[in-house]
Design an enzyme around this catalytic site. Structure first.
Site, PDB file in Angstrom:
ATOM      1  N   HIS A  23       0.818  -1.210   0.000  1.00 15.89           N
ATOM      2  CA  HIS A  23       0.000   0.000   0.000  1.00 15.89           C
ATOM      3  C   HIS A  23       0.858   1.270   0.000  1.00 15.89           C
ATOM      4  CE1 HIS A  23      -4.111   1.095  -0.115  1.00 15.89           C
ATOM      5  NE2 HIS A  23      -4.353   1.302   1.161  1.00 15.89           N
ATOM      6  N   ASN A  71      -6.803   6.820   4.340  1.00 15.26           N
ATOM      7  CA  ASN A  71      -8.189   7.218   4.081  1.00 15.26           C
ATOM      8  C   ASN A  71      -8.466   8.677   4.457  1.00 15.26           C
ATOM      9  OD1 ASN A  71      -7.940   6.656   6.773  1.00 15.26           O
ATOM     10  ND2 ASN A  71      -9.810   5.453   6.950  1.00 15.26           N
ATOM     11  N   ASP A  96      -0.687   2.868  -5.234  1.00 11.52           N
ATOM     12  CA  ASP A  96      -0.733   1.445  -5.557  1.00 11.52           C
ATOM     13  C   ASP A  96      -2.048   1.135  -6.272  1.00 11.52           C
ATOM     14  OD1 ASP A  96      -1.862   2.082  -2.871  1.00 11.52           O
ATOM     15  OD2 ASP A  96      -2.490  -0.006  -2.936  1.00 11.52           O
ATOM     16  N   ASN A 117      -8.974   3.793  -0.948  1.00 12.82           N
ATOM     17  CA  ASN A 117      -9.456   4.740   0.056  1.00 12.82           C
ATOM     18  C   ASN A 117      -8.756   6.096   0.012  1.00 12.82           C
ATOM     19  OD1 ASN A 117     -11.454   3.074   1.106  1.00 12.82           O
ATOM     20  ND2 ASN A 117     -10.029   2.057   2.482  1.00 12.82           N
TER      21      ASN A 117
END
Length: 193
Positions: A23, A71, A96, A117
């Site tokens: 991520h 997020n 990503d 997110n």
């Protein structure tokens, strides 16, 4: 700031626990660029992130790694855009992408968040989606239930090598991106990977 200013934001999660996870490939890319430019990031609370600035071939390039969780990425992006009065047309988000295999890199202007997110929050806070993205492929675990565990873990050695090649390819087309020759950058990037 001038018309040649660009904001490059690498997405990731803060902290050593996440540093080597899939991520965080957006952080990997922006770290690689900063290292090439021999510049260091400094904490910038007003931008909710680590910030650096370089002059690169006549372009003011602002670099940001949000230090808030993925997020909430839009909070950092919006703070920096507003502070420097930049248009989202001068924004490149590096992130990503589960829908691309490791080793793949794609440039895209506009579009949805694809379940990401960080992108979701950026789109929501900016109220628009017509910014540029550099999508770095990390592959998909095969089932939606496995996604969270997958993105928050390290890639295999082979995938790591492939992702690093994609990062290098993304860096190679940055001159065209900053010169607003996005079509040329896309053609070069998409034909080499």
């Amino acid at each position: 700031m001038g018309t040649t200013a660009w904001l490059l934001v690498g997405l990731g999660n803060p902290g050593a626990k996440y540093a080597q996870t899939r991520h965080n490939v957006g952080f990997w890319w922006i770290d690689a660029f900063a290292e090439e430019q021999e510049t260091d990031f400094k904490p910038a609370a007003k931008f909710f992130g680590d910030f650096a600035r370089v002059n690169w071939y006549g372009h003011n390039v602002l670099l940001l790694k949000p230090t808030i969780f993925m997020n909430h990425s839009g909070q950092a992006v919006l703070a920096l855009l507003n502070y420097y009065q930049l248009s989202p047309e001068r924004l490149l988000i590096i992130h990503d992408d589960l829908d691309l295999p490791p080793g793949s890199a794609k440039l895209k202007r506009s579009g949805g968040h694809g379940g990401h997110n960080g992108l979701r929050d950026i789109i929501n806070r900016l109220g628009r989606r017509d910014f540029l993205r550099l999508r770095l492929g990390i592959g998909h675990p095969g089932s939606s239930q496995g996604v969270v565990n997958y993105v928050l873990n390290r890639p295999s050695a082979a995938d790591q090598q492939a992702i690093e090649a994609a990062i290098a390819a993304g860096l190679e087309v940055l001159p065209e991106v900053l010169a607003d020759d996005i079509e040329k950058a896309m053609h070069r990037l998409h034909s080499q990977l």
